[in-house]
Scaffold this motif. Structure first.
Motif, PDB file in Angstrom:
ATOM      1  N   SER A 147       0.812  -1.221   0.000  1.00 30.12           N
ATOM      2  CA  SER A 147       0.000   0.000   0.000  1.00 30.12           C
ATOM      3  C   SER A 147       0.843   1.268   0.000  1.00 30.12           C
ATOM      4  O   SER A 147       0.602   2.197  -0.782  1.00 30.12           O
ATOM      5  CB  SER A 147      -0.941  -0.002   1.213  1.00 30.12           C
ATOM      6  OG  SER A 147      -1.847  -1.077   1.149  1.00 30.12           O
ATOM      7  N   GLN A 148       1.836   1.329   0.874  1.00 29.65           N
ATOM      8  CA  GLN A 148       2.642   2.539   0.967  1.00 29.65           C
ATOM      9  C   GLN A 148       3.482   2.754  -0.288  1.00 29.65           C
ATOM     10  O   GLN A 148       3.634   3.879  -0.757  1.00 29.65           O
ATOM     11  CB  GLN A 148       3.538   2.478   2.216  1.00 29.65           C
ATOM     12  CG  GLN A 148       2.774   2.545   3.531  1.00 29.65           C
ATOM     13  CD  GLN A 148       1.943   3.813   3.666  1.00 29.65           C
ATOM     14  OE1 GLN A 148       2.387   4.897   3.272  1.00 29.65           O
ATOM     15  NE2 GLN A 148       0.744   3.688   4.205  1.00 29.65           N
ATOM     16  N   LEU A 189       1.145   4.139  -3.000  1.00 25.04           N
ATOM     17  CA  LEU A 189       0.787   5.537  -2.787  1.00 25.04           C
ATOM     18  C   LEU A 189       1.979   6.456  -3.067  1.00 25.04           C
ATOM     19  O   LEU A 189       1.810   7.549  -3.627  1.00 25.04           O
ATOM     20  CB  LEU A 189       0.270   5.737  -1.368  1.00 25.04           C
ATOM     21  CG  LEU A 189      -1.093   5.082  -1.079  1.00 25.04           C
ATOM     22  CD1 LEU A 189      -1.404   5.153   0.417  1.00 25.04           C
ATOM     23  CD2 LEU A 189      -2.202   5.742  -1.887  1.00 25.04           C
ATOM     24  N   GLN A 190       3.178   6.019  -2.699  1.00 30.45           N
ATOM     25  CA  GLN A 190       4.368   6.816  -2.991  1.00 30.45           C
ATOM     26  C   GLN A 190       4.604   6.916  -4.493  1.00 30.45           C
ATOM     27  O   GLN A 190       4.966   7.979  -5.014  1.00 30.45           O
ATOM     28  CB  GLN A 190       5.584   6.217  -2.291  1.00 30.45           C
ATOM     29  CG  GLN A 190       5.567   6.383  -0.779  1.00 30.45           C
ATOM     30  CD  GLN A 190       6.659   5.589  -0.087  1.00 30.45           C
ATOM     31  OE1 GLN A 190       7.512   4.979  -0.736  1.00 30.45           O
ATOM     32  NE2 GLN A 190       6.637   5.584   1.237  1.00 30.45           N
ATOM     33  N   GLY A 238      -2.653   7.215   3.083  1.00 33.41           N
ATOM     34  CA  GLY A 238      -1.734   6.302   3.756  1.00 33.41           C
ATOM     35  C   GLY A 238      -2.121   5.988   5.183  1.00 33.41           C
ATOM     36  O   GLY A 238      -1.513   5.113   5.810  1.00 33.41           O
TER      37      GLY A 238
END
Length: 206
Positions: free
Chosen positions: A6-7, A10-11, A144
């Protein structure tokens, strides 16, 4: 369907949006408005028309994403380490995402409510696009902190089809990349350059 950290996802999406803003500020805004309003061919969209089209989607999806994230925050839904794309979300994203060489996987006509007028107000469109991208970056940062797989966003086509917040971000940004490449081709045509040699690398190396 693909599963992402997920992170990391998103990054990556934040990086994509930052690249779009970089293209806007370094390649598009310095140009005279006459070039930005020049259509590459009869019926083809100018740079400003491409951005106006994107703004129309942002006006719908950004409030929807904000509402979804707000619901996740209100319910205290924690972020999950993995995000699994849904069938519709992955399909729509892949349909919109340009290939690395800039080619499109599929061609489509814009829905009636998202077609730009022939001569949009250039300064207003540019300012709106820049503001929307800044807002999108803020939403990605907020995302996030909550569950982007559980939160749902209705599509602009029909509220009967809902995508996860994660897939909505993916689809929306792929759509922006698609039309930013179109805008760069229109700009190159307006300045007398080869408007076919535009790839995804042009959204990264500016």
């Amino acid at each position: 369907m693909p599963t992402f950290n997920s992170q990391t996802l998103l990054q990556q999406l934040q990086g994509d949006v930052s690249s779009l803003l970089n293209v806007l500020h370094t390649r598009i805004m310095p140009q005279p408005h006459a070039a930005l309003l020049s259509q590459p061919a009869p019926g083809g969209w100018s740079v400003i028309q491409c951005l106006d089209h994107l703004n129309s989607y942002g006006l719908y999806y950004l409030p929807q994403l904000e509402a979804a994230l707000g619901k996740g925050e209100q319910l205290g839904l924690p972020a999950k380490p993995a995000f699994k794309s849904g069938w519709f979300g992955n399909y729509f994203t892949n349909m919109m995402q340009p290939r690395p060489d800039g080619a499109l996987k599929s061609k489509m006509n814009a829905p009636k409510g998202h077609r730009p007028v022939p001569q949009p107000a250039a300064a207003q469109v540019l300012d709106e696009f820049a503001a929307q991208q800044q807002r999108l970056l803020q939403l990605l940062q907020r995302a996030g902190q909550t569950d982007i797989g559980r939160l749902r966003v209705p599509t602009s086509l029909t509220r009967l089809i809902k995508l996860s917040a994660g897939d909505t971000f993916r689809f929306l940004i792929a759509h922006e990349q698609r039309h930013m490449l179109q805008a760069l081709r229109a700009l190159l045509a307006a300045t007398g350059n080869n408007h076919t040699a535009v790839s995804m690398q042009h959204l990264a190396d500016v």
